[in-house]
Design an enzyme around this catalytic site. Structure first.
Site, PDB file in Angstrom:
ATOM      1  CG  HIS A  94      -8.735  -1.342   5.166  1.00  0.00           C
ATOM      2  ND1 HIS A  94      -9.166  -0.932   3.253  1.00  0.00           N
ATOM      3  CD2 HIS A  94      -8.698   0.135   5.117  1.00  0.00           C
ATOM      4  CE1 HIS A  94      -8.906  -0.455   2.763  1.00  0.00           C
ATOM      5  NE2 HIS A  94      -8.455   0.080   4.124  1.00  0.00           N
ATOM      6  CG  ASP A  95     -11.524   2.210   4.127  1.00  0.00           C
ATOM      7  OD1 ASP A  95     -11.129   2.361   4.934  1.00  0.00           O
ATOM      8  OD2 ASP A  95     -10.912   2.519   3.282  1.00  0.00           O
TER       9      ASP A  95
ATOM     10  CG  ASP B 282      -4.668   5.785   1.200  1.00  0.00           C
ATOM     11  OD1 ASP B 282      -5.249   4.389   1.091  1.00  0.00           O
ATOM     12  OD2 ASP B 282      -4.652   7.487   1.386  1.00  0.00           O
TER      13      ASP B 282
ATOM     14  CG  ASP C  97      -2.327   0.075   1.007  1.00  0.00           C
ATOM     15  OD1 ASP C  97      -2.693   1.336   0.150  1.00  0.00           O
ATOM     16  OD2 ASP C  97      -3.434  -0.448   1.464  1.00  0.00           O
TER      17      ASP C  97
ATOM     18  CD  GLU D 230      -9.275   4.135  -1.464  1.00  0.00           C
ATOM     19  OE1 GLU D 230      -9.952   3.947  -0.593  1.00  0.00           O
ATOM     20  OE2 GLU D 230      -8.059   5.167  -1.420  1.00  0.00           O
TER      21      GLU D 230
HETATM   22  C1  GLC Z   1      -7.878   4.940   1.800  1.00  0.00           C
HETATM   23  C2  GLC Z   1      -7.550   3.756   2.823  1.00  0.00           C
HETATM   24  C3  GLC Z   1      -8.504   4.400   4.328  1.00  0.00           C
HETATM   25  C4  GLC Z   1      -7.631   5.603   4.689  1.00  0.00           C
HETATM   26  C5  GLC Z   1      -7.923   6.500   3.432  1.00  0.00           C
HETATM   27  C6  GLC Z   1      -7.178   7.838   4.402  1.00  0.00           C
HETATM   28  O1  GLC Z   1      -9.462   5.723   1.726  1.00  0.00           O
HETATM   29  O2  GLC Z   1      -8.770   3.076   1.986  1.00  0.00           O
HETATM   30  O3  GLC Z   1      -8.273   3.275   5.294  1.00  0.00           O
HETATM   31  O4  GLC Z   1      -8.247   6.308   6.275  1.00  0.00           O
HETATM   32  O5  GLC Z   1      -7.390   6.479   2.678  1.00  0.00           O
HETATM   33  O6  GLC Z   1      -5.445   7.275   3.586  1.00  0.00           O
END
Ligand code: GLC
Length: 568
Positions: free
Chosen positions: A333-334, A204, A102, A259
């Site tokens: 995980h979100d 991310d 990541d 993402e």
């Molecule tokens: C992404 C991650 C999340 C994190 C956010 C800020 O959305 O998946 O878990 O809190 O970025 O880094």
């Protein structure tokens, strides 16, 4: 459609997402670790996984569980050591598997050395690594942008009298991507991991790195009006990503997934088309916002099934036409657990888990399995607010009450929406703490682990786990999973999602009953005719005792789901 268009190996792969903090603890400190993952690689290999996405294990104060990085090139002692990491890479490669790590570079933790330097004075050479602004004309905030985790997106720095930007938590300071030195440092960091043998990256929130340099107020004309229109898929984002590709992803032949927060189809086509030389594929979240009334995550409503099907259809056909590639997922995980959110995680837990898997894995893209999904882990049973750990959830618990909600209502919203729903420990067996740790887990283990665990799933040939294994193998066996075009077949049916994937010589047909009712589904005459010759049909996978023949009229039991292959 040519063979070469889809020749990359990862188009046939399935990725397994590991949230290390909750995967497997080998030290007894209550927190999962890298060695715990290495220990479970045989399990993942048997599942058919060929890429593991490991979430952040870098040095971090852990306010956002590692997405607040304080040192990009060192391992957080809670997770182990650099030797453990090297061993993980070796053990994966020995099994022919790949590692995706990541990369979190929209922001760093305020405890990162760069930020410490930057906040030590206006003249410090690192000052310009971050985004600093003088107070607005009224002496207050520089603009009205809101943090994604609630509250204003600016933090005041007493020492200099300036604000710095934090689009996420107040301890996550946004990097200034306009600064060439930042881009250089990020590429160097990624090269460090590439040279260590990492095979790919999950980037991310990478589509928010380029901000509109005017930093204007959001007039609220486009919901949610929190400023995101000025940095989502921002002015220079493609330029910045192309530079990463040229220096890192391309030369090291990496598999990459971006993402993409609140993105568009047009941008995702650009992010993921091979000729654009940016990423291999993208995550978007539109299909998971179908239970947000007016885009509001912290208000509840039943999900809009038709909207979900429409969004899948748009992204399936749009990405294919544009030459892009989807990362396919229902869980991460979100997100709360999909079986609790979109199906029935009680009376039909097993059927529901298999239905969601079949529906998703039949589509075009690279599927992602989030730890616990393959054994049908539902949202945990929460008993009280003190059980929650997630910073976003705790912020929102406060903000919801400030907005006038009583504590009970605020907690019931958290129970549905909290990211902690997917962060409870992986359930390995029926020993104490589900075999996750011998110590005290950092977040509670769901009480249903004696019934829902890997050991039990492995022993039962009809389990959810074996269903996933079969789906993962099917994708590798049949080209139609990769190549077939997407055709929706259910004509806005209130309970059924049905689609076909058509390729030369073969078609897939997927029919899923997203309801707890016995129904009969009838293909419209037009859709039925479109399917063409069906004599060479075979049921590839289903979730009931029967093995029905594909017919224009199909009786479907609650949450029944089938996938047929037609050879032409
Ligand atoms: C992404 C991650 C999340 C994190 C956010 C800020 O959305 O998946 O878990 O809190 O970025 O880094």
């Amino acid at each position: 459609m040519t063979q070469t268009r889809y020749s990359e190996w990862w188009r046939r792969s399935t990725v397994y997402q590991v949230y290390p903090k909750s995967f497997k603890d080998t030290t007894g400190n209550g927190t999962g670790d890298i060695k715990g993952l290495t220990e479970k690689l045989d399990y993942l290999q048997e599942l058919g996984i060929d890429i593991v996405w490991l979430q952040p294990v870098y040095v971090s104060p852990q306010y956002d569980n590692g997405y607040d990085v304080a040192d990009y090139e060192a391992i957080n002692p809670d997770f182990g050591t650099m030797e453990d990491f090297d061993e993980l890479v070796q053990e994966l490669h020995r099994r022919g598997m790949k590692l995706m790590t990541d990369i979190v570079v929209n922001h760093t933790s305020v405890e990162h050395e760069w930020f410490k330097q930057a906040s030590s004075g206006k003249d410090n050479p690192y000052r310009d690594y971050y985004i600093w602004k003088d107070p607005g004309p009224d002496g207050g905030l520089p603009n009205n942008w809101q943090s994604k985790f609630g509250g204003p997106a600016w933090q005041f720095d007493e020492a200099s009298g300036q604000y710095f930007l934090t689009l996420y938590d107040k301890t996550q300071a946004d990097l200034n991507w306009e600064n060439e030195k930042v881009r250089r440092a990020v590429n160097d960091m990624m090269l460090f991991w590439a040279k260590k043998g990492v095979d790919g990256f999950r980037m991310d929130v990478i589509n928010v790195i380029s901000k509109d340099q005017r930093f204007p107020d959001d007039d609220g004309s486009v919901p949610p009006g929190d400023g995101r229109k000025f940095y989502t898929d921002g002015p220079r984002v493609h330029e910045f990503i192309k530079a990463m590709y040229d220096e890192v992803f391309g030369p090291y032949e990496m598999v990459t997934v971006g993402e993409m927060s609140s993105t568009t189809l047009e941008h995702c086509i650009r992010y993921s088309s091979p000729e654009e030389r940016e990423f291999s594929m993208t995550f978007n979240f539109h299909h998971l916002k179908v239970d947000y009334p007016n885009g509001q995550k912290w208000e509840l409503m039943p999900y809009d099934f038709e909207a979900m099907k429409r969004l899948f259809t748009q992204w399936q056909t749009g990405m294919q036409q544009g030459g892009g590639w989807n990362a396919l997922f229902f869980n991460n995980h979100d997100q709360p657990r999909a079986i609790s959110r979109f199906t029935d995680d009680k009376a039909y837990r097993v059927e529901s888990a298999k239905l969601l898997a079949t529906t998703l894995h039949g589509m075009q893209g690279t599927p992602y399995v989030y730890q616990g999904e393959e054994i049908g882990m539902p949202n945990p049973i929460w008993k009280g607010i003190e059980e929650f750990r997630d910073i976003e959830s705790l912020n929102m618990y406060r903000i919801l009450q400030e907005q006038g909600k009583n504590p009970g209502t605020a907690q019931s919203i958290l129970q549905e929406r909290s990211r902690d729903n997917s962060r409870t420990p992986m359930q390995w067996d029926d020993s104490p703490n589900a075999g996750f740790t011998t110590g005290t887990p950092w977040i509670k283990v769901d009480e249903r682990y004696p019934d829902i665990n890997v050991q039990k799933e492995l022993a039962d040939p009809g389990s959810i786990l074996h269903h996933y294994r079969r789906l993962i193998a099917l994708r590798k066996e049949h080209d139609v999973f990769v190549e077939g075009s997407f055709i929706r077949l259910d004509e806005a049916h209130p309970e059924v999602f049905a689609y076909a994937r058509q390729a030369e010589g073969a078609a897939l047909v997927v029919v899923s009953n997203f309801s707890g009712k016995e129904i009969t589904f009838r293909f419209g005459d037009k859709q039925w005719a479109e399917l063409g010759e069906r004599s060479g049909q075979q049921l590839l996978i289903g979730n009931t005792a029967e093995a029905p023949v594909l017919a224009q009229e199909l009786p479907l039991s609650p949450y029944a789901s089938y996938m047929w292959l037609i050879r032409k």
